[in-house]
Design a protein around this motif. Structure first.
Motif: not given
Ligand code: GLU
Length: 328
Positions: A39, A70, A155, A182, A184-185
């Motif tokens: 990410g 990414s 991941s 994810k 990043a969220e």
């Protein structure tokens, strides 16, 4: 007459082709390679960028150019390298081991990825459990019944979360409300009150953890202290500490014990030796410059970059390590 005109058109086209063909020819001699990272708020993404920046400075000389993508993380990267969709990738050391040996209870159970090749290892990564202070979570056991992001399929951290939970008797399928977001969220979801906690296996400092700790909802790191049996069962895990000074807005006052792995750089056995050699040579010859590119690299030494590799070292990398005496 008609024929003569065609001859002229032909030679004109040839001339245009030759003129414009020159730069195209050198572009055609350039090989493009993609590095799979993670990410954008993790450490893999800037790491891919740092490697690309150093190696691309010699792109004309080597005829190679690296670009960064990414991705969903370690597991995605390994699978995409094996299928030929990515050329290089950053992956957790535990995932490198599991994939190469086809370890049971992993995504590659019974399917060893024998073409996976190690290049070097990079920064340490810690299994980082971040919880909202108002969720009343003081130990990993308190996650029972909570809404927790364990990580997206693809991941690296997902299996780390599952292993840590299982070690304290929590089945992620029924004892918690497990989310597969994810990395990043997750910080935004925590701040919005839509999850109580999340796991992220990441180097420090990272943008994601900074984001999670600097919102209006107060958060803290939860220690993950596990018995010796855990480390015997999973020899690729080692105890580690999260340096809280990097996140002044987190509630913790002292470094937080947990366990960790290493980020490693990998490719496939199909990758041509010379390109791996060029890449390794540039990173090792610009080692001090590389180290300054991210604070997570502070602890790196050239020797430490050869630790934590389970897949065979790619022959292109081995050639360089032998040349400089890092491997006898
Ligand atoms: N360790 C994470 C993974 O393998 C990625 C961490 C990062 O992007 O820095 O999925």
């Amino acid at each position: 007459m008609k024929k003569a005109r065609w001859v002229i058109v032909f030679f004109l086209a040839l001339a245009v082709g030759l003129t414009f063909g020159v730069p195209q020819k050198s572009a055609a001699g350039m090989k493009f390679f993609t590095i799979g990272t993670g990410g954008v708020t993790g450490v893999y993404y800037p790491t891919g960028g740092a490697i690309a920046r150093i190696v691309n400075a010699k792109k004309k000389e080597y005829g190679m150019r690296l670009t960064v993508e990414s991705t969903g993380g370690s597991v995605y990267n390994i699978n995409a390298i094996m299928s030929g969709d990515l050329d290089f990738g950053i992956v957790q050391s535990d995932r490198q081991y599991q994939a190469y040996y086809g370890a049971p209870n992993s995504e590659w159970a019974g399917r060893p990825q024998k073409d996976l090749r190690a290049i070097f290892s990079i920064h340490p990564e810690m299994v980082t459990l971040v919880a909202a202070v108002d969720a009343g979570i003081n130990s990993i056991k308190d996650l029972k019944g909570k809404r927790v992001n364990i990580g997206n399929p693809g991941s690296g951290q997902r299996q780390n979360s599952i292993d840590a939970l299982a070690a304290v008797g929590i089945d992620y399928r029924k004892d918690i409300i497990a989310e597969g977001l994810k990395a990043a969220e997750a910080p935004g979801m925590l701040q919005d009150g839509r999850i109580d906690a999340f796991f992220y296996t990441v180097g420090h400092p990272s943008g994601a953890i900074k984001e999670a700790t600097s919102g209006t909802r107060k958060v803290k790191f939860i220690p993950i202290v596990l018995p010796d049996e855990f480390y015997k069962k999973f020899p690729y895990y080692a105890p580690a500490k999260i340096p809280v000074s990097l996140y002044p807005k987190a509630e913790n006052k002292e470094d937080v014990p947990t366990f960790g792995v290493k980020a490693t750089f990998v490719t496939s056995a199909r990758m041509e030796d010379k390109y791996v050699y060029y890449l390794v040579k540039e990173i090792f010859e610009h080692f001090e410059e590389f180290k300054k590119m991210h604070p997570a690299y502070q602890v790196l030494t050239k020797e430490s970059m050869l630790e934590g590799l389970s897949a065979p070292i790619h022959p292109g990398a081995l050639k360089y390590y032998r040349e400089v005496g890092l491997i006898k």
